[in-house]
Design a protein around this motif. Structure first.
Motif, short mmCIF file in Angstrom:
data_model
loop_
_atom_site.label_atom_id
_atom_site.label_comp_id
_atom_site.label_asym_id
_atom_site.label_seq_id
_atom_site.Cartn_x
_atom_site.Cartn_y
_atom_site.Cartn_z
N ARG A 145 0.84 -1.20 0.00
CA ARG A 145 0.00 0.00 0.00
C ARG A 145 0.88 1.24 0.00
N TRP A 146 0.29 2.33 -0.46
CA TRP A 146 0.93 3.65 -0.35
C TRP A 146 0.46 4.27 0.97
N ALA A 147 1.40 4.75 1.74
CA ALA A 147 1.08 5.35 3.04
C ALA A 147 1.74 6.72 3.13
N ALA A 148 1.15 7.60 3.89
CA ALA A 148 1.68 8.96 4.06
C ALA A 148 3.12 8.92 4.53
N HIS A 149 3.92 9.81 3.99
CA HIS A 149 5.29 9.94 4.50
C HIS A 149 5.29 10.25 5.98
N TRP A 150 4.38 11.13 6.42
CA TRP A 150 4.47 11.72 7.75
C TRP A 150 3.18 11.55 8.54
N THR A 151 3.32 11.45 9.85
CA THR A 151 2.19 11.56 10.76
C THR A 151 2.48 12.67 11.75
N TRP A 152 1.43 13.24 12.28
CA TRP A 152 1.56 14.30 13.29
C TRP A 152 0.50 14.06 14.35
N GLN A 153 0.94 13.92 15.58
CA GLN A 153 0.04 13.64 16.69
C GLN A 153 -0.80 12.40 16.40
N GLY A 154 -0.14 11.41 15.80
CA GLY A 154 -0.78 10.12 15.55
C GLY A 154 -1.62 10.04 14.29
#
Length: 379
Positions: free
Chosen positions: A230-239
């Motif tokens: 799958r393609w997933a976001a590069h980044w997370t912020w506060q979960g």
């Protein structure tokens, strides 16, 4: 918190200090070679900066630094051979087990900082791109000119995501927490995916005064997780994952000399994205006080020059100036004066060539020293 410090050259040496019960916050204590001789005389025979030494039980003794009144327990004191210079330019400081103070970061981060002998007050987080390498070479250069430089491996390490996807931005803000104790002017230098990380982090953390983005992106992208397919976001912020521009592969992927050319992939993805998607994925660069952009017109990885112009235009709309250093013949990897040509990473077409990439680096260097408040000469 354990700090392992090692000196780049005489006359200063660094020791591994376990503060343990004596200090709750990590601190760095420089001990001149003469100081070690005075304080542990009779425990070790130290030939200044010429032998690697360690006593049998690993504990030398407690001592008091008379100048600062700092008591510490010294363990595994070692003296390393110095570098070719007779005066130290910087020292490496290992901070083990540094953890994010924010949410969403479930793993510790081990970092190795380079502390200058003549600091300018600048602290800089140094981020490489998709290669996953630690950009120590660039950090050394910046430290030699007065920055407290901290190169970070932000994926692929112990306890970290195996690739550039779903990276908590708290990974970077936690390191900024450490830098803030050493410097009063915080900045981030990043290249490619690292430039994307630098811009996103600085847009969310008001402590960052300057970003130098080499081969930047004006939007956030995904990474491909092969295990989950799958393609997933590069980044997370506060979960929470940050919005991104979905990848759209063109029907006929291009290559140069048998190497994949990803530029058409990113161009096609931007063209296919809706206005709403682009707006949501656009980095809020107007939140960053100062931005320096460096791009090569022959970048074959992604459209960094177009992205640099989009960043500058967005900031101009908010009445903010932006420095943009550009060379039509430059590629994806800029080589600054004194740096070696980077190797490693995925096999791909990057554009440019060592000569043009060095020319671009020379063009960028004067702007970088100004943006980061560096010393013009090495120390």
């Amino acid at each position: 918190m354990l700090l392992q410090v090692l000196c780049d050259s005489i006359p200063e040496v660094l020791v591994r200090i376990a503060y343990g019960q004596l200090h709750h916050q990590p601190r760095l204590n420089f001990i001149p070679a003469e100081g070690i001789l005075q304080r542990v005389q009779g425990v070790l025979e130290v030939s200044r900066c010429r032998h690697r030494l360690q006593n049998s039980d690993g504990v030398l003794q407690s001592f008091v630094n008379g100048d600062k009144g700092v008591q510490a327990l010294v363990r595994h004191a070692r003296v390393w051979r110095g570098g070719p210079s007779s005066s130290a330019r910087y020292c490496r400081v290992r901070v083990e087990g540094l953890r994010s103070s924010g949410s969403g970061c479930g793993y510790g981060v081990d970092v190795e900082a380079l502390r200058p002998v003549r600091p300018t007050g600048t602290g800089v987080l140094v981020l490489a791109g998709s290669s996953g390498r630690v950009d120590t070479d660039r950090a050394r250069l910046l430290a030699a000119h007065g920055a407290h430089a901290l190169p970070l491996q932000w994926f692929g390490g112990p306890g970290q995501p195996p690739g550039p996807w779903e990276i908590p931005l708290e990974t970077f803000t936690s390191v900024l927490d450490h830098l803030a104790k050493e410097a009063n002017f915080l900045s981030i230098v990043g290249v490619s995916f690292g430039a994307e990380a630098a811009l996103v982090t600085a847009s969310l953390d008001p402590r960052v005064r300057t970003v130098a983005a080499f081969a930047p992106s004006h939007v956030t992208w995904p990474g491909y997780d092969p295990d989950q397919r799958r393609w997933a976001a590069h980044w997370t912020w506060q979960g929470r994952p940050l919005p991104f521009v979905p990848i759209q592969r063109p029907p006929n992927p291009a290559s140069i000399d048998g190497l994949s050319r990803y530029l058409p992939v990113y161009q096609a993805s931007l063209e296919a994205a809706s206005t709403t998607t682009l707006e949501q994925a656009t980095i809020r660069v107007e939140n960053i006080p100062e931005v320096l952009l460096v791009s090569g017109g022959d970048d074959q990885v992604w459209p960094s020059t177009d992205s640099a112009r989009a960043i500058a235009n967005r900031r101009a709309a908010h009445r903010l100036d932006t420095r943009h250093v550009h060379l039509p013949e430059g590629g994806h990897r800029t080589i600054l004066p004194g740096e070696r040509a980077p190797d490693g990473g995925h096999a791909m077409a990057r554009g440019g060539n060592p000569k043009s990439d060095r020319v671009l680096g020379a063009m960028a260097w004067s702007q970088l020293t100004t943006a980061l408040r560096l010393n013009e000469r090495r120390h």
